[in-house]
Design a protein around this motif. Structure first.
Motif, PDB file in Angstrom:
ATOM      1  N   MET A 150       0.837  -1.191   0.000  1.00 14.60           N
ATOM      2  CA  MET A 150       0.000   0.000   0.000  1.00 14.60           C
ATOM      3  C   MET A 150       0.876   1.248   0.000  1.00 14.60           C
ATOM      4  O   MET A 150       1.739   1.403   0.837  1.00 14.60           O
ATOM      5  CB  MET A 150      -0.905   0.021   1.236  1.00 14.60           C
ATOM      6  N   LYS A 151       0.624   2.093  -0.970  1.00 12.06           N
ATOM      7  CA  LYS A 151       1.361   3.349  -1.075  1.00 12.06           C
ATOM      8  C   LYS A 151       0.710   4.400  -0.192  1.00 12.06           C
ATOM      9  O   LYS A 151      -0.501   4.429  -0.024  1.00 12.06           O
ATOM     10  CB  LYS A 151       1.347   3.843  -2.517  1.00 12.06           C
ATOM     11  N   GLU A 152       1.526   5.270   0.356  1.00 16.37           N
ATOM     12  CA  GLU A 152       1.026   6.420   1.102  1.00 16.37           C
ATOM     13  C   GLU A 152       1.268   7.667   0.268  1.00 16.37           C
ATOM     14  O   GLU A 152       2.386   7.917  -0.165  1.00 16.37           O
ATOM     15  CB  GLU A 152       1.710   6.542   2.456  1.00 16.37           C
ATOM     16  N   ILE A 153       0.214   8.406   0.041  1.00 14.59           N
ATOM     17  CA  ILE A 153       0.289   9.629  -0.749  1.00 14.59           C
ATOM     18  C   ILE A 153       0.165  10.806   0.203  1.00 14.59           C
ATOM     19  O   ILE A 153      -0.774  10.880   0.984  1.00 14.59           O
ATOM     20  CB  ILE A 153      -0.826   9.672  -1.815  1.00 14.59           C
ATOM     21  N   LYS A 154       1.119  11.740   0.128  1.00  9.05           N
ATOM     22  CA  LYS A 154       1.141  12.877   1.035  1.00  9.05           C
ATOM     23  C   LYS A 154       0.932  14.174   0.275  1.00  9.05           C
ATOM     24  O   LYS A 154       1.313  14.293  -0.893  1.00  9.05           O
ATOM     25  CB  LYS A 154       2.485  12.973   1.768  1.00  9.05           C
ATOM     26  N   ALA A 155       0.346  15.129   0.972  1.00  2.37           N
ATOM     27  CA  ALA A 155       0.265  16.508   0.480  1.00  2.37           C
ATOM     28  C   ALA A 155       0.371  17.424   1.693  1.00  2.37           C
ATOM     29  O   ALA A 155      -0.130  17.098   2.768  1.00  2.37           O
ATOM     30  CB  ALA A 155      -1.034  16.742  -0.270  1.00  2.37           C
ATOM     31  N   HIS A 156       1.050  18.543   1.503  1.00  2.75           N
ATOM     32  CA  HIS A 156       1.287  19.481   2.604  1.00  2.75           C
ATOM     33  C   HIS A 156       0.695  20.842   2.256  1.00  2.75           C
ATOM     34  O   HIS A 156       0.740  21.270   1.104  1.00  2.75           O
ATOM     35  CB  HIS A 156       2.783  19.674   2.855  1.00  2.75           C
ATOM     36  N   LEU A 157       0.176  21.501   3.256  1.00  2.00           N
ATOM     37  CA  LEU A 157      -0.245  22.896   3.144  1.00  2.00           C
ATOM     38  C   LEU A 157       0.448  23.629   4.283  1.00  2.00           C
ATOM     39  O   LEU A 157       0.238  23.307   5.447  1.00  2.00           O
ATOM     40  CB  LEU A 157      -1.764  23.025   3.266  1.00  2.00           C
ATOM     41  N   LEU A 202      -6.469  20.948  -0.480  1.00  2.00           N
ATOM     42  CA  LEU A 202      -5.361  20.066  -0.140  1.00  2.00           C
ATOM     43  C   LEU A 202      -5.717  18.616  -0.445  1.00  2.00           C
ATOM     44  O   LEU A 202      -4.884  17.858  -0.964  1.00  2.00           O
ATOM     45  CB  LEU A 202      -5.007  20.224   1.334  1.00  2.00           C
ATOM     46  N   LEU A 203      -6.953  18.221  -0.153  1.00  3.44           N
ATOM     47  CA  LEU A 203      -7.420  16.870  -0.473  1.00  3.44           C
ATOM     48  C   LEU A 203      -7.395  16.627  -1.978  1.00  3.44           C
ATOM     49  O   LEU A 203      -6.954  15.576  -2.445  1.00  3.44           O
ATOM     50  CB  LEU A 203      -8.829  16.669   0.080  1.00  3.44           C
ATOM     51  N   GLY A 204      -7.822  17.625  -2.746  1.00  4.86           N
ATOM     52  CA  GLY A 204      -7.767  17.526  -4.211  1.00  4.86           C
ATOM     53  C   GLY A 204      -6.345  17.396  -4.719  1.00  4.86           C
ATOM     54  O   GLY A 204      -6.076  16.644  -5.668  1.00  4.86           O
ATOM     55  N   SER A 205      -5.417  18.096  -4.082  1.00  4.65           N
ATOM     56  CA  SER A 205      -4.013  18.009  -4.464  1.00  4.65           C
ATOM     57  C   SER A 205      -3.455  16.619  -4.177  1.00  4.65           C
ATOM     58  O   SER A 205      -2.702  16.062  -4.978  1.00  4.65           O
ATOM     59  CB  SER A 205      -3.214  19.062  -3.710  1.00  4.65           C
ATOM     60  N   ALA A 206      -3.834  16.049  -3.033  1.00 10.41           N
ATOM     61  CA  ALA A 206      -3.359  14.711  -2.686  1.00 10.41           C
ATOM     62  C   ALA A 206      -3.922  13.668  -3.646  1.00 10.41           C
ATOM     63  O   ALA A 206      -3.219  12.731  -4.042  1.00 10.41           O
ATOM     64  CB  ALA A 206      -3.746  14.377  -1.252  1.00 10.41           C
ATOM     65  N   VAL A 207      -5.187  13.830  -4.049  1.00  5.30           N
ATOM     66  CA  VAL A 207      -5.797  12.904  -5.013  1.00  5.30           C
ATOM     67  C   VAL A 207      -5.093  13.031  -6.366  1.00  5.30           C
ATOM     68  O   VAL A 207      -4.829  12.025  -7.047  1.00  5.30           O
ATOM     69  CB  VAL A 207      -7.312  13.171  -5.142  1.00  5.30           C
ATOM     70  N   HIS A 222      -1.531  10.962 -10.577  1.00  9.56           N
ATOM     71  CA  HIS A 222      -0.427  11.284 -11.482  1.00  9.56           C
ATOM     72  C   HIS A 222       0.819  10.453 -11.197  1.00  9.56           C
ATOM     73  O   HIS A 222       1.445   9.911 -12.106  1.00  9.56           O
ATOM     74  CB  HIS A 222      -0.091  12.772 -11.385  1.00  9.56           C
ATOM     75  N   ASN A 223       1.177  10.335  -9.920  1.00  8.54           N
ATOM     76  CA  ASN A 223       2.437   9.674  -9.579  1.00  8.54           C
ATOM     77  C   ASN A 223       2.318   8.157  -9.448  1.00  8.54           C
ATOM     78  O   ASN A 223       3.264   7.435  -9.741  1.00  8.54           O
ATOM     79  CB  ASN A 223       2.989  10.251  -8.273  1.00  8.54           C
ATOM     80  N   PHE A 224       1.158   7.670  -8.981  1.00  7.54           N
ATOM     81  CA  PHE A 224       1.032   6.245  -8.694  1.00  7.54           C
ATOM     82  C   PHE A 224      -0.074   5.563  -9.482  1.00  7.54           C
ATOM     83  O   PHE A 224      -0.313   4.364  -9.306  1.00  7.54           O
ATOM     84  CB  PHE A 224       0.780   6.031  -7.191  1.00  7.54           C
ATOM     85  N   GLN A 225      -0.794   6.290 -10.339  1.00  8.04           N
ATOM     86  CA  GLN A 225      -1.892   5.758 -11.145  1.00  8.04           C
ATOM     87  C   GLN A 225      -2.939   5.036 -10.279  1.00  8.04           C
ATOM     88  O   GLN A 225      -3.422   3.955 -10.621  1.00  8.04           O
ATOM     89  CB  GLN A 225      -1.385   4.811 -12.249  1.00  8.04           C
ATOM     90  N   ILE A 226      -3.302   5.624  -9.159  1.00  5.99           N
ATOM     91  CA  ILE A 226      -4.333   5.082  -8.273  1.00  5.99           C
ATOM     92  C   ILE A 226      -5.595   5.897  -8.488  1.00  5.99           C
ATOM     93  O   ILE A 226      -5.556   7.129  -8.457  1.00  5.99           O
ATOM     94  CB  ILE A 226      -3.895   5.158  -6.796  1.00  5.99           C
ATOM     95  N   SER A 227      -6.715   5.217  -8.713  1.00  6.43           N
ATOM     96  CA  SER A 227      -7.963   5.942  -8.962  1.00  6.43           C
ATOM     97  C   SER A 227      -8.527   6.503  -7.661  1.00  6.43           C
ATOM     98  O   SER A 227      -8.243   6.017  -6.569  1.00  6.43           O
ATOM     99  CB  SER A 227      -8.992   5.031  -9.629  1.00  6.43           C
ATOM    100  N   LYS A 228      -9.366   7.497  -7.819  1.00  5.86           N
ATOM    101  CA  LYS A 228      -9.944   8.225  -6.698  1.00  5.86           C
ATOM    102  C   LYS A 228     -10.849   7.334  -5.839  1.00  5.86           C
ATOM    103  O   LYS A 228     -10.950   7.517  -4.630  1.00  5.86           O
ATOM    104  CB  LYS A 228     -10.736   9.400  -7.273  1.00  5.86           C
ATOM    105  N   GLU A 229     -11.504   6.364  -6.463  1.00 10.46           N
ATOM    106  CA  GLU A 229     -12.456   5.510  -5.753  1.00 10.46           C
ATOM    107  C   GLU A 229     -11.771   4.566  -4.764  1.00 10.46           C
ATOM    108  O   GLU A 229     -12.399   4.093  -3.827  1.00 10.46           O
ATOM    109  CB  GLU A 229     -13.287   4.683  -6.744  1.00 10.46           C
ATOM    110  N   ASN A 230     -10.489   4.271  -4.973  1.00  9.62           N
ATOM    111  CA  ASN A 230      -9.777   3.318  -4.116  1.00  9.62           C
ATOM    112  C   ASN A 230      -9.055   3.981  -2.948  1.00  9.62           C
ATOM    113  O   ASN A 230      -8.378   3.301  -2.193  1.00  9.62           O
ATOM    114  CB  ASN A 230      -8.757   2.529  -4.941  1.00  9.62           C
ATOM    115  N   LEU A 231      -9.181   5.294  -2.803  1.00 13.38           N
ATOM    116  CA  LEU A 231      -8.420   6.010  -1.778  1.00 13.38           C
ATOM    117  C   LEU A 231      -9.285   6.367  -0.579  1.00 13.38           C
ATOM    118  O   LEU A 231     -10.496   6.528  -0.696  1.00 13.38           O
ATOM    119  CB  LEU A 231      -7.849   7.308  -2.357  1.00 13.38           C
ATOM    120  N   PHE A 232      -8.635   6.492   0.573  1.00 10.63           N
ATOM    121  CA  PHE A 232      -9.274   7.060   1.747  1.00 10.63           C
ATOM    122  C   PHE A 232      -8.240   7.838   2.549  1.00 10.63           C
ATOM    123  O   PHE A 232      -7.046   7.672   2.366  1.00 10.63           O
ATOM    124  CB  PHE A 232      -9.979   5.988   2.596  1.00 10.63           C
TER     125      PHE A 232
END
Length: 112
Positions: free
Chosen positions: A1-8, A51-56, A61-71
């Motif tokens: 499982m990849k962890e996707i981060k975004a910072h504000l 920020l949530l939109g940026s993380a999605v 873009h970076n990991f080719q993970i669709s929006k429906e599979n994320l939480f």
């Protein structure tokens, strides 16, 4: 499982007020989190929604993970620098006003 981060960083809202909004979306799916942030009346809801939109976008873009599979795995709000101002008071004294800022980090992960 990849962890996707975004910072504000350096958001000019007090961390205590931003944590109220951040705690509402912790552990939710992306669709639920967006709906919560859209209907929230707090001022911090718009920057956190962006920020949530940026993380999605990072995930797609970076990991080719669709929006429906994320939480939202975790979201935390730390305090940033404090701007110290003074307000004149009676008899020539002054009291300090702290203008607080926040650093927000969001971590998304995909469902197993």
């Amino acid at each position: 499982m990849k962890e996707i981060k975004a910072h504000l960083r350096y958001l000019r809202i007090s961390p205590r007020k931003a944590r109220l909004v951040a705690d509402m979306v912790k552990g939710k799916s992306i669709k639920q989190a967006e709906n919560i942030l859209k209907s929230a009346t707090k001022r911090a809801s718009l920057p956190i929604k962006k920020l949530l939109g940026s993380a999605v976008a990072n995930a797609s873009h970076n990991f080719q993970i669709s929006k429906e599979n994320l939480f939202v795995k975790t979201i935390y709000v730390n305090s940033g620098p404090i701007l110290k101002r003074s307000m004149p008071r009676s008899r020539g004294s002054a009291s300090r006003i702290n203008k607080r800022s926040s650093h927000i980090t969001i971590i998304l992960t995909s469902k197993p």
